[in-house]
Design a protein around this motif. Sequence first.
Motif, PDB file in Angstrom:
ATOM      1  N   GLY A   4       0.844  -1.182   0.000  1.00 54.75           N
ATOM      2  CA  GLY A   4       0.000   0.000   0.000  1.00 54.75           C
ATOM      3  C   GLY A   4       0.882   1.235   0.000  1.00 54.75           C
ATOM      4  O   GLY A   4       2.047   1.162   0.390  1.00 54.75           O
TER       5      GLY A   4
ATOM      6  N   ALA B 212      -1.039   3.966   4.309  1.00 54.98           N
ATOM      7  CA  ALA B 212      -2.212   3.119   3.987  1.00 54.98           C
ATOM      8  C   ALA B 212      -2.641   2.254   5.168  1.00 54.98           C
ATOM      9  O   ALA B 212      -3.715   1.654   5.138  1.00 54.98           O
ATOM     10  CB  ALA B 212      -1.904   2.234   2.781  1.00 54.98           C
TER      11      ALA B 212
ATOM     12  N   ASN C 103      -5.414   0.462   0.623  1.00 55.57           N
ATOM     13  CA  ASN C 103      -5.393   1.894   0.320  1.00 55.57           C
ATOM     14  C   ASN C 103      -6.390   2.571   1.248  1.00 55.57           C
ATOM     15  O   ASN C 103      -7.512   2.083   1.397  1.00 55.57           O
ATOM     16  CB  ASN C 103      -5.792   2.112  -1.156  1.00 55.57           C
TER      17      ASN C 103
END
Length: 337
Positions: free
Chosen positions: A57, A61, A231
């Motif tokens: 990520g 994230a 995310n």
Amino acid sequence: MAIIQINQLVKEYRTNKRFTGSFGLIKSLFSSEYVYTRAVDGISFSIDAGESVGYLGPNGAGKSTMIKMLTGILVPTSGDIQVDGKVPYRNRKEIARKIGVVFGQRSQLWWDLPVIDSFELHKHIYNISASDYNNRVNQYVELLDMASFVHKPVRQLSLGQRMRAEIALALLHHPEILFLDEPTIGLDVIAKHNIRNFLRQINQETNVAIMLTTHDLKDIEEICDRIIIVNHGQAVFDGDIYHLKKEIGGINKQVTIEFHVDPGEIAFPNALLICDEGVRKKFEFIHHDGEENSLMRSIMSIPNVEQIKDISIEDMSIEEIIHQAFVNLTQNSKIRV
Ligand SMILES: Nc1ncnc2c1ncn2[C@@H]1O[C@H](COP(=O)(O)OP(=O)(O)OP(=O)(O)O)[C@@H](O)[C@H]1O
């Protein structure tokens, strides 16, 4: 059998609201207003024994937060979390025996002591039998090529040597899960290659599950069978690298070609020109199948081939892959979690 089981996990951080202006600092100190950050926002997944998973990520994230909850350092805000059937933050001692942890930035080795002394200490803390200890140390010293520095103080080691020692230490008590945070960051190509080979081998031989965060696509390709992309605290993809490549339409390669003299306009049927500085041109080869040979054949077929001074080939960055995955999967309404 699932060794990690996570269901609708949430972690929210609460921090004091910061005020600006002349009295901002004083107001911040005495205010009871808070700002909430959802670092992990309802993630569910399970990982089986022996799986090797890349947890990817962009910055912020929620990757480190997830690993801290899995290792029992942080308490989740809500949801369920189990490691080997136990809730990590309630069973930190038992969990510590089941896991090995390598955080690139934080060392578990004693800075002023020789590497072998940290290993010895680990043996006593984890109550490892003498024969298991000797076998494992011998095996790791050989596989990770540590003989030349295992008796040196940690402060004298290069980053690559220290990282090898960190990984060996984390595996000494034969954990069932190995968590690695950026295990190859800052290392040269050979050191990266050795660490990836070792992790792959140890994963296959001992069935230790691996969960790693990285910004290096090669770590994923060479170590991981599965990728989870997060995310904004949510999982946007869960599958293997082939599936990911299919979902995002292939992993593009950026090729920079440097010429002795400007060859003028150059075009490839399967590439976009993304930067033209005359003697230095950068192309993005699209939907490339990963075969360097066919890419090189395309480049070598240009009429001005003898004018080429240098060629460099880079994969799309993890950030670009994550962005592409997010855009494609959202557009297709096919978020796989
Ligand atoms: N102790 C904390 N207090 C408040 N907010 C925090 C704390 N730790 C992390 N955060 C916030 O939570 C979010 C997720 O942070 P986290 O460190 O888990 O992300 P990450 O994916 O590991 O990032 P990176 O790749 O930069 O290490 C970020 O917005 C971060 O600012």
